[in-house]
Motif scaffolding. Structure first.
Motif, PDB file in Angstrom:
ATOM      1  N   LEU A  63     -38.517  72.312  51.669  1.00  0.00           N
ATOM      2  CA  LEU A  63     -38.655  70.858  51.702  1.00  0.00           C
ATOM      3  C   LEU A  63     -38.471  70.321  53.116  1.00  0.00           C
ATOM      4  CD1 LEU A  63     -38.953  68.143  50.284  1.00  0.00           C
ATOM      5  CD2 LEU A  63     -36.484  68.189  49.821  1.00  0.00           C
ATOM      6  N   GLU A  66     -41.638  71.090  55.072  1.00  0.00           N
ATOM      7  CA  GLU A  66     -42.734  70.192  54.713  1.00  0.00           C
ATOM      8  C   GLU A  66     -42.514  68.793  55.277  1.00  0.00           C
ATOM      9  OE1 GLU A  66     -45.559  70.868  53.366  1.00  0.00           O
ATOM     10  OE2 GLU A  66     -45.088  72.990  53.127  1.00  0.00           O
ATOM     11  N   GLN A  67     -41.272  68.328  55.234  1.00  0.00           N
ATOM     12  CA  GLN A  67     -40.970  67.017  55.796  1.00  0.00           C
ATOM     13  C   GLN A  67     -41.207  66.997  57.303  1.00  0.00           C
ATOM     14  OE1 GLN A  67     -36.937  66.320  54.485  1.00  0.00           O
ATOM     15  NE2 GLN A  67     -37.588  65.330  52.577  1.00  0.00           N
ATOM     16  N   THR A  70     -44.913  66.861  57.768  1.00  0.00           N
ATOM     17  CA  THR A  70     -45.400  65.507  57.468  1.00  0.00           C
ATOM     18  C   THR A  70     -45.093  64.555  58.612  1.00  0.00           C
ATOM     19  OG1 THR A  70     -45.094  65.886  55.096  1.00  0.00           O
ATOM     20  CG2 THR A  70     -45.269  63.597  55.837  1.00  0.00           C
ATOM     21  N   ASN A  71     -43.880  64.634  59.138  1.00  0.00           N
ATOM     22  CA  ASN A  71     -43.514  63.762  60.263  1.00  0.00           C
ATOM     23  C   ASN A  71     -44.379  64.050  61.486  1.00  0.00           C
ATOM     24  OD1 ASN A  71     -41.483  62.545  58.748  1.00  0.00           O
ATOM     25  ND2 ASN A  71     -39.914  64.008  59.413  1.00  0.00           N
TER      26      ASN A  71
END
Length: 220
Positions: A63, A66-67, A70-71
């Motif tokens: 997680l 992935e974060q 994404t950022n």
């Protein structure tokens, strides 16, 4: 008679252990078994808890990755916002130019067509053009493009009828008419004429047409 001695069956064994001791030993054995069962259950529970914690840790790490991804994408998109805005502005300006310059003329061919219909001693001295609307159909020869008034000067009187006929036979001319100025209106022995000519939209340059329209015109 001789008596036969019975065979020996072995030494006789007698369990002299008290009943209470036997019960105690059985109880101790049962307690040891339950201790091992409880200990095994504890080991299994610890393994299950450890596995669940490991899976939770792995999920948290995925997680977090992935974060972070994404950022990074959000940051990259934000850095490209100015480029996107510039491209949108360019597209708007291109569309505006296409609309505003849809009736841009190729002046030289228009003048050459009119001059080509004049006699050798006549000269084109002026013109006044009014452009038509933007192209609305795929066939520009069906729509009005330019309405013009041309001034012609000649040292001798001209027969205007053959000139009008010649103009009407030119590709791109929808209509042609003319009028002569009499000798009383002529100055210094020269004669002036006015020719009214209407062209279709084939005289438009198409230099600022959109890429889609230019592609369709090229296919045609």
């Amino acid at each position: 008679m001789t008596a036969i001695a019975p065979p020996l069956a072995g030494l006789a064994r007698v369990n002299l252990m008290p009943r209470s001791e036997i019960v105690r030993r059985e109880r101790d054995e049962l307690v040891r078994r339950w201790i091992w069962i409880v200990f095994g259950a504890i080991i299994v529970a610890i393994l299950i808890i450890g596995g669940a914690f490991w899976f939770k840790l792995m999920a948290e790490q995925r997680l977090a990755a992935e974060q972070a991804h994404t950022n990074a994408l959000i940051t990259e998109i934000a850095s490209l916002s100015e480029v996107s805005q510039a491209l949108a502005t360019q597209s708007e300006l291109t569309d505006y130019r296409t609309e505003a310059m849809a009736h841009d003329l190729e002046w030289a061919p228009v003048i050459a067509k009119v001059s080509g219909a004049l006699p050798a001693d006549a000269a084109l001295t002026g013109f006044d053009f009014t452009v038509g609307g933007a192209p609305q159909t795929d066939d520009p020869s069906l729509e009005q493009g330019v309405v013009g008034t041309f001034a012609v000067d000649s040292p001798t009187p001209l027969d205007i009828v053959p000139i009008i006929r010649a103009l009407r036979g030119i590709d791109g001319v929808l209509y042609a008419d003319g009028q002569s100025i009499t000798t009383s209106q002529a100055s210094e022995g020269r004669f002036a004429y006015q020719l009214n000519v209407e062209f279709d939209q084939t005289v438009y340059s198409g230099a600022y047409a959109s890429e889609d329209a230019a592609a369709e015109e090229g296919d045609n």
